[in-house]
Scaffold this motif. Sequence first.
Motif, PDB file in Angstrom:
ATOM      1  N   ALA A   1       0.826  -1.214   0.000  1.00 51.14           N
ATOM      2  CA  ALA A   1       0.000   0.000   0.000  1.00 51.14           C
ATOM      3  C   ALA A   1       0.857   1.259   0.000  1.00 51.14           C
ATOM      4  O   ALA A   1       0.597   2.203  -0.758  1.00 51.14           O
ATOM      5  CB  ALA A   1      -0.944  -0.007   1.203  1.00 51.14           C
ATOM      6  N   ALA A   2       1.884   1.280   0.841  1.00 50.94           N
ATOM      7  CA  ALA A   2       2.759   2.450   0.903  1.00 50.94           C
ATOM      8  C   ALA A   2       3.517   2.636  -0.404  1.00 50.94           C
ATOM      9  O   ALA A   2       3.675   3.765  -0.895  1.00 50.94           O
ATOM     10  CB  ALA A   2       3.736   2.318   2.073  1.00 50.94           C
ATOM     11  N   ALA A   3       3.972   1.536  -0.984  1.00 51.77           N
ATOM     12  CA  ALA A   3       4.744   1.631  -2.229  1.00 51.77           C
ATOM     13  C   ALA A   3       3.904   2.144  -3.381  1.00 51.77           C
ATOM     14  O   ALA A   3       4.355   3.008  -4.146  1.00 51.77           O
ATOM     15  CB  ALA A   3       5.345   0.271  -2.577  1.00 51.77           C
ATOM     16  N   VAL A   4       2.679   1.654  -3.521  1.00 54.29           N
ATOM     17  CA  VAL A   4       1.857   2.130  -4.639  1.00 54.29           C
ATOM     18  C   VAL A   4       1.451   3.586  -4.420  1.00 54.29           C
ATOM     19  O   VAL A   4       1.394   4.373  -5.355  1.00 54.29           O
ATOM     20  CB  VAL A   4       0.658   1.196  -4.919  1.00 54.29           C
ATOM     21  N   ARG A   5       1.206   3.963  -3.183  1.00 51.31           N
ATOM     22  CA  ARG A   5       0.909   5.373  -2.872  1.00 51.31           C
ATOM     23  C   ARG A   5       2.082   6.251  -3.275  1.00 51.31           C
ATOM     24  O   ARG A   5       1.907   7.289  -3.915  1.00 51.31           O
ATOM     25  CB  ARG A   5       0.630   5.515  -1.377  1.00 51.31           C
ATOM     26  N   ASP A   6       3.280   5.836  -2.901  1.00 51.07           N
ATOM     27  CA  ASP A   6       4.453   6.664  -3.138  1.00 51.07           C
ATOM     28  C   ASP A   6       4.887   6.665  -4.601  1.00 51.07           C
ATOM     29  O   ASP A   6       5.269   7.713  -5.125  1.00 51.07           O
ATOM     30  CB  ASP A   6       5.597   6.221  -2.242  1.00 51.07           C
ATOM     31  N   THR A   7       4.858   5.521  -5.262  1.00 46.89           N
ATOM     32  CA  THR A   7       5.286   5.487  -6.663  1.00 46.89           C
ATOM     33  C   THR A   7       4.278   6.186  -7.572  1.00 46.89           C
ATOM     34  O   THR A   7       4.659   6.765  -8.582  1.00 46.89           O
ATOM     35  CB  THR A   7       5.531   4.049  -7.161  1.00 46.89           C
ATOM     36  N   ALA A   8       2.996   6.148  -7.202  1.00 56.91           N
ATOM     37  CA  ALA A   8       1.978   6.853  -7.991  1.00 56.91           C
ATOM     38  C   ALA A   8       1.839   8.308  -7.558  1.00 56.91           C
ATOM     39  O   ALA A   8       1.201   9.100  -8.250  1.00 56.91           O
ATOM     40  CB  ALA A   8       0.628   6.145  -7.859  1.00 56.91           C
ATOM     41  N   ASP A   9       2.399   8.649  -6.408  1.00 55.33           N
ATOM     42  CA  ASP A   9       2.281   9.992  -5.836  1.00 55.33           C
ATOM     43  C   ASP A   9       0.813  10.377  -5.648  1.00 55.33           C
ATOM     44  O   ASP A   9       0.385  11.463  -6.031  1.00 55.33           O
ATOM     45  CB  ASP A   9       3.022  11.018  -6.697  1.00 55.33           C
ATOM     46  N   THR A  10       0.060   9.449  -5.044  1.00 54.87           N
ATOM     47  CA  THR A  10      -1.357   9.677  -4.773  1.00 54.87           C
ATOM     48  C   THR A  10      -1.569   9.929  -3.286  1.00 54.87           C
ATOM     49  O   THR A  10      -0.675   9.697  -2.471  1.00 54.87           O
ATOM     50  CB  THR A  10      -2.209   8.464  -5.215  1.00 54.87           C
ATOM     51  N   THR A  11      -2.766  10.363  -2.942  1.00 56.64           N
ATOM     52  CA  THR A  11      -3.125  10.582  -1.550  1.00 56.64           C
ATOM     53  C   THR A  11      -3.272   9.256  -0.817  1.00 56.64           C
ATOM     54  O   THR A  11      -2.881   9.127   0.337  1.00 56.64           O
ATOM     55  CB  THR A  11      -4.459  11.358  -1.452  1.00 56.64           C
ATOM     56  N   TRP A  12      -3.871   8.281  -1.506  1.00 52.45           N
ATOM     57  CA  TRP A  12      -4.184   6.986  -0.903  1.00 52.45           C
ATOM     58  C   TRP A  12      -3.588   5.858  -1.719  1.00 52.45           C
ATOM     59  O   TRP A  12      -3.616   5.894  -2.953  1.00 52.45           O
ATOM     60  CB  TRP A  12      -5.700   6.792  -0.802  1.00 52.45           C
ATOM     61  N   GLY A  13      -3.091   4.846  -1.031  1.00 52.36           N
ATOM     62  CA  GLY A  13      -2.663   3.598  -1.641  1.00 52.36           C
ATOM     63  C   GLY A  13      -3.391   2.462  -0.954  1.00 52.36           C
ATOM     64  O   GLY A  13      -3.525   2.457   0.273  1.00 52.36           O
ATOM     65  N   VAL A  14      -3.895   1.525  -1.739  1.00 53.31           N
ATOM     66  CA  VAL A  14      -4.629   0.383  -1.199  1.00 53.31           C
ATOM     67  C   VAL A  14      -4.008  -0.882  -1.774  1.00 53.31           C
ATOM     68  O   VAL A  14      -3.665  -0.917  -2.962  1.00 53.31           O
ATOM     69  CB  VAL A  14      -6.126   0.458  -1.558  1.00 53.31           C
ATOM     70  N   ALA A  15      -3.878  -1.918  -0.946  1.00 59.98           N
ATOM     71  CA  ALA A  15      -3.282  -3.169  -1.403  1.00 59.98           C
ATOM     72  C   ALA A  15      -4.101  -4.362  -0.931  1.00 59.98           C
ATOM     73  O   ALA A  15      -4.707  -4.319   0.144  1.00 59.98           O
ATOM     74  CB  ALA A  15      -1.855  -3.290  -0.884  1.00 59.98           C
ATOM     75  N   THR A  16      -4.086  -5.419  -1.753  1.00 58.16           N
ATOM     76  CA  THR A  16      -4.729  -6.679  -1.383  1.00 58.16           C
ATOM     77  C   THR A  16      -3.745  -7.816  -1.574  1.00 58.16           C
ATOM     78  O   THR A  16      -3.066  -7.899  -2.593  1.00 58.16           O
ATOM     79  CB  THR A  16      -5.961  -6.966  -2.261  1.00 58.16           C
ATOM     80  N   THR A  17      -3.670  -8.689  -0.582  1.00 55.25           N
ATOM     81  CA  THR A  17      -2.885  -9.911  -0.710  1.00 55.25           C
ATOM     82  C   THR A  17      -3.599 -10.989   0.104  1.00 55.25           C
ATOM     83  O   THR A  17      -3.902 -10.790   1.274  1.00 55.25           O
ATOM     84  CB  THR A  17      -1.414  -9.709  -0.282  1.00 55.25           C
ATOM     85  N   GLY A  18      -3.935 -12.103  -0.549  1.00 58.94           N
ATOM     86  CA  GLY A  18      -4.731 -13.106   0.136  1.00 58.94           C
ATOM     87  C   GLY A  18      -4.703 -14.458  -0.539  1.00 58.94           C
ATOM     88  O   GLY A  18      -3.946 -14.688  -1.489  1.00 58.94           O
ATOM     89  N   VAL A  19      -5.564 -15.338  -0.035  1.00 60.68           N
ATOM     90  CA  VAL A  19      -5.699 -16.696  -0.544  1.00 60.68           C
ATOM     91  C   VAL A  19      -7.135 -16.872  -1.029  1.00 60.68           C
ATOM     92  O   VAL A  19      -8.058 -17.006  -0.224  1.00 60.68           O
ATOM     93  CB  VAL A  19      -5.391 -17.748   0.547  1.00 60.68           C
ATOM     94  N   ALA A  20      -7.322 -16.869  -2.355  1.00 63.26           N
ATOM     95  CA  ALA A  20      -8.662 -16.976  -2.922  1.00 63.26           C
ATOM     96  C   ALA A  20      -9.101 -18.426  -3.129  1.00 63.26           C
ATOM     97  O   ALA A  20     -10.287 -18.688  -3.307  1.00 63.26           O
ATOM     98  CB  ALA A  20      -8.733 -16.209  -4.247  1.00 63.26           C
ATOM     99  N   GLY A  21      -8.168 -19.362  -3.122  1.00 61.65           N
ATOM    100  CA  GLY A  21      -8.507 -20.771  -3.225  1.00 61.65           C
ATOM    101  C   GLY A  21      -8.657 -21.262  -4.648  1.00 61.65           C
ATOM    102  O   GLY A  21      -8.371 -20.529  -5.580  1.00 61.65           O
ATOM    103  N   PRO A  22      -9.096 -22.453  -4.855  1.00 63.04           N
ATOM    104  CA  PRO A  22      -9.594 -23.367  -3.822  1.00 63.04           C
ATOM    105  C   PRO A  22      -8.486 -24.014  -2.995  1.00 63.04           C
ATOM    106  O   PRO A  22      -8.747 -24.612  -1.967  1.00 63.04           O
ATOM    107  CB  PRO A  22     -10.356 -24.430  -4.614  1.00 63.04           C
ATOM    108  N   GLU A  23      -7.232 -23.887  -3.426  1.00 60.76           N
ATOM    109  CA  GLU A  23      -6.113 -24.444  -2.668  1.00 60.76           C
ATOM    110  C   GLU A  23      -5.226 -23.306  -2.196  1.00 60.76           C
ATOM    111  O   GLU A  23      -5.453 -22.152  -2.512  1.00 60.76           O
ATOM    112  CB  GLU A  23      -5.319 -25.411  -3.551  1.00 60.76           C
ATOM    113  N   GLY A  24      -4.198 -23.665  -1.447  1.00 58.21           N
ATOM    114  CA  GLY A  24      -3.221 -22.678  -1.017  1.00 58.21           C
ATOM    115  C   GLY A  24      -3.390 -22.212   0.409  1.00 58.21           C
ATOM    116  O   GLY A  24      -2.515 -21.546   0.947  1.00 58.21           O
ATOM    117  N   GLY A  25      -4.511 -22.528   1.037  1.00 51.91           N
ATOM    118  CA  GLY A  25      -4.713 -22.111   2.412  1.00 51.91           C
ATOM    119  C   GLY A  25      -3.916 -22.959   3.378  1.00 51.91           C
ATOM    120  O   GLY A  25      -3.469 -24.052   3.052  1.00 51.91           O
ATOM    121  N   THR A  26      -3.721 -22.428   4.574  1.00 51.95           N
ATOM    122  CA  THR A  26      -3.049 -23.148   5.651  1.00 51.95           C
ATOM    123  C   THR A  26      -3.911 -23.039   6.898  1.00 51.95           C
ATOM    124  O   THR A  26      -4.932 -22.340   6.898  1.00 51.95           O
ATOM    125  CB  THR A  26      -1.659 -22.543   5.944  1.00 51.95           C
TER     126      THR A  26
END
Length: 174
Positions: free
Chosen positions: A88-113
């Motif tokens: 989030a911080a990197a996209v905010r800073d590289t884009a020079d925007t007010t807000w940066g938002v990031a998503t990182t997750g496990v959508a499945g169906p595999e990969g969860g722990t």
Amino acid sequence: MRQYAADPPIERRLGGVLRERGETIAVAESATGGLAGSLLTDVPGSSDYFDRAVVTYSYRAKRALLAVPREDLDEHGAVSEPVARRMAAAVRDTADTTWGVATTGVAGPEGGTGTKPVGTVFVGVAYAGEWGTGTSTTSAERHEFDGDRRECKEQFARQALRDCLAAVDRHDRR
């Protein structure tokens, strides 16, 4: 009995607030694969506040495009609070925007722990305060959802926009 129209979708509500405040947003997406950016650009006039979406699905992409440190990826994994914050911080800073938002997750169906089951997402939100004020912030929240891969991705993307709107509202009250 009077009926009220449903609230506008989150992408319209967030976009309206950003436009009203003259603020801008960029998104860094992993688990959502560009869906959060797509939702934002579904709103006519979104070019007033939307700058870019960067899809960094792999470790290599996170390092190359967002400078997420190898140490964070090694220690915490891509699906983690520290990585969401960095993204989030990197996209905010590289884009020079007010807000940066990031998503990182496990959508499945595999990969969860056991500790990060399918349906887990970390949403990072970064705010750029005025230079010299020390008011820039970065946060990340963990959320869990049920559903198939497509449903998880949509829930992740909409949650990211809700988390950003909540941060905008909190910042407004300061």
